[in-house]
Design an enzyme around this catalytic site. Structure first.
Site, PDB file in Angstrom:
ATOM      1  N   HIS A   1      -0.979   1.094  10.158  1.00 58.05           N
ATOM      2  CA  HIS A   1       0.247   1.502   9.758  1.00 58.05           C
ATOM      3  C   HIS A   1       0.278   2.969   9.924  1.00 58.05           C
ATOM      4  O   HIS A   1      -0.262   3.706   8.823  1.00 58.05           O
ATOM      5  CB  HIS A   1       0.614   1.016   8.254  1.00 58.05           C
ATOM      6  CG  HIS A   1       1.027  -0.416   8.213  1.00 58.05           C
ATOM      7  ND1 HIS A   1       2.014  -1.225   9.003  1.00 58.05           N
ATOM      8  CD2 HIS A   1       0.431  -1.467   7.414  1.00 58.05           C
ATOM      9  CE1 HIS A   1       1.969  -2.391   8.489  1.00 58.05           C
ATOM     10  NE2 HIS A   1       1.090  -2.637   7.477  1.00 58.05           N
TER      11      HIS A   1
ATOM     12  N   ASP B   1       2.369  -0.214  13.410  1.00 52.78           N
ATOM     13  CA  ASP B   1       3.562   0.497  13.637  1.00 52.78           C
ATOM     14  C   ASP B   1       3.183   1.979  13.624  1.00 52.78           C
ATOM     15  O   ASP B   1       2.243   2.389  12.746  1.00 52.78           O
ATOM     16  CB  ASP B   1       4.827   0.071  12.574  1.00 52.78           C
ATOM     17  CG  ASP B   1       4.196  -0.240  11.183  1.00 52.78           C
ATOM     18  OD1 ASP B   1       3.368   0.455  10.855  1.00 52.78           O
ATOM     19  OD2 ASP B   1       5.220  -0.969  10.374  1.00 52.78           O
TER      20      ASP B   1
ATOM     21  N   GLU C   1      -6.875  -5.584   1.437  1.00 53.70           N
ATOM     22  CA  GLU C   1      -6.535  -4.501   0.473  1.00 53.70           C
ATOM     23  C   GLU C   1      -7.412  -4.132  -0.723  1.00 53.70           C
ATOM     24  O   GLU C   1      -6.968  -4.162  -1.847  1.00 53.70           O
ATOM     25  CB  GLU C   1      -5.130  -4.112   0.278  1.00 53.70           C
ATOM     26  CG  GLU C   1      -4.310  -3.761   1.531  1.00 53.70           C
ATOM     27  CD  GLU C   1      -2.903  -3.615   1.305  1.00 53.70           C
ATOM     28  OE1 GLU C   1      -2.448  -3.880   0.206  1.00 53.70           O
ATOM     29  OE2 GLU C   1      -2.112  -3.680   2.345  1.00 53.70           O
TER      30      GLU C   1
ATOM     31  N   ASN D   1      -8.964  -7.379   5.547  1.00 54.50           N
ATOM     32  CA  ASN D   1      -7.860  -6.579   5.856  1.00 54.50           C
ATOM     33  C   ASN D   1      -7.575  -5.207   5.115  1.00 54.50           C
ATOM     34  O   ASN D   1      -7.284  -5.602   4.069  1.00 54.50           O
ATOM     35  CB  ASN D   1      -6.819  -7.561   6.381  1.00 54.50           C
ATOM     36  CG  ASN D   1      -5.853  -7.003   7.086  1.00 54.50           C
ATOM     37  OD1 ASN D   1      -6.120  -6.549   8.261  1.00 54.50           O
ATOM     38  ND2 ASN D   1      -4.376  -6.928   6.657  1.00 54.50           N
TER      39      ASN D   1
ATOM     40  N   GLU E   1      -1.474  -5.009  11.881  1.00 50.64           N
ATOM     41  CA  GLU E   1       0.095  -4.793  11.331  1.00 50.64           C
ATOM     42  C   GLU E   1       0.510  -3.321  11.953  1.00 50.64           C
ATOM     43  O   GLU E   1       0.888  -2.602  11.262  1.00 50.64           O
ATOM     44  CB  GLU E   1      -0.065  -4.576   9.758  1.00 50.64           C
ATOM     45  CG  GLU E   1      -0.642  -5.965   9.039  1.00 50.64           C
ATOM     46  CD  GLU E   1      -0.686  -5.909   7.458  1.00 50.64           C
ATOM     47  OE1 GLU E   1       0.017  -5.227   6.913  1.00 50.64           O
ATOM     48  OE2 GLU E   1      -1.671  -6.465   7.070  1.00 50.64           O
TER      49      GLU E   1
END
Length: 344
Positions: free
Chosen positions: A235, A266, A158, A199, A264
């Site tokens: 995400h 979802d 990030e 990432n 990651e």
């Protein structure tokens, strides 16, 4: 809408077959997500966290369905170096040992991030030489500890804002943008065989933030910096729309000579969950899986834990949830069957 209804009908039929099939036969015959992904030369993984590992039914699915594990928190800086120069790898070790017992690989997460830092690091001002030495020692101590046991590291996490400018972190403010290349070099020295990733979230579609990573990756590759992959956290949230340019985005990073991974994953929704929302969520999981399979250098997909029981979403996004392919009772949802369909 009609497409959703048709797909939902197919998914419900699959659920009915799964529920009515003899349990023993299902256990013996049904390939796992990992089995199906391996047929394409991909992995299918899940994050996990130490407090969850006392839950035996949860652990059984974690150990059987996936072939890649990411520690959700146990390898972050606050956990691994709680006091300056005092390292504690017990949480990460527990997950690495569990993965090895289950013949799974491990993605290391994460070496350099602005969040979940220990107080000793954030509560004072550092000169550039001081912080550079602290950062190098932290990265190399942790990577050396896990040398040979980690498939890939999220080295820098990030680093950019939504508009593609550098995030004003303690590292950027004190060291400038060169901290990213330094972190990659130090990690590579400590474990030359581990794959090294940048990432981030909200980089699934082509746009200012993913463009910033594309430009940076191109520069790092040109300079000979050891960067091997780009992680797209994925995400997603139903209310914000699907990143339609995901496959094109994966492809352009592949053309730079980089692996990509959805790291990651979802797909949250505004609660309550409805059949319509779960059908749309299933479509998105299917579409993401198909996008990864369509790009040779997209090496795999990791869910940010696999069950709503342990999802981080409700605590961070009140009123949202139901983001994962298994529900809170560890029952597969339509999304699970949509992933299987894509992998078949």
């Amino acid at each position: 809408m009609r497409k959703n209804r048709l797909r939902l009908a197919g998914v419900l039929a699959a659920v009915l077959v799964a529920v009515t099939a003899p349990a023993v036969q299902a256990q013996d015959k049904e390939p796992t997500l990992a089995d199906l992904a391996q047929r394409h030369g991909r992995y299918y993984g899940s994050a996990t966290d130490n407090p969850e590992l006392v839950d035996e039914p949860y652990k059984a699915v974690l150990g059987s369905e996936f072939d890649m594990i990411t520690p959700g928190n146990g390898m972050k800086w606050y956990a691994t170096e709680p006091q300056q120069g005092v390292f504690d790898f017990s949480q990460g070790d527990e997950i690495v040992n569990l993965a090895r017992a289950n013949h799974q690989r491990v993605r290391g997460h994460t070496l350099v991030w602005h969040s979940q830092l220990p107080d000793w690091l954030t509560s004072r001002e550092w000169t550039a030489p001081e912080l550079r030495a602290v950062l190098k020692k932290h990265i190399q101590t942790e990577v050396r500890h896990y040398r040979g046991k980690i498939y890939a590291w999220d080295v820098v996490n990030e680093a950019f804002n939504e508009d593609g400018t550098y995030r004003e972190t303690i590292f950027y403010r004190t060291l400038g943008p060169g901290y990213i290349a330094d972190a990659l070099r130090w990690a590579h020295q400590a474990d030359p065989k581990a794959k090294l990733y940048l990432n981030d979230y909200n980089v699934e579609a082509i746009g200012p933030k993913s463009d910033a990573y594309y430009k940076l990756a191109k520069e790092l590759k040109a300079q000979g910096v050891p960067l091997h992959g780009f992680g797209l956290q994925a995400h997603l949230a139903l209310q914000y729309g699907y990143p339609a340019t995901l496959e094109d985005n994966l492809r352009r990073f592949a053309r730079l000579g980089l692996d990509t991974a959805l790291t990651e994953v979802d797909v949250r929704m505004l609660l309550p969950a409805t059949e319509e929302k779960l059908a749309q969520q299933a479509d998105w999981y299917r579409d993401m899986t198909e996008a990864c399979l369509a790009v040779r250098r997209c090496v795999g997909i990791t869910l940010w834990d696999y069950t709503d029981k342990y999802s981080w979403i409700p605590a961070f996004f009140p009123g949202e949830g139901a983001a994962l392919p298994w529900d809170e009772e560890l029952r597969p949802k339509p999304a699970y069957f949509a992933i299987r369909e894509a992998l078949r």
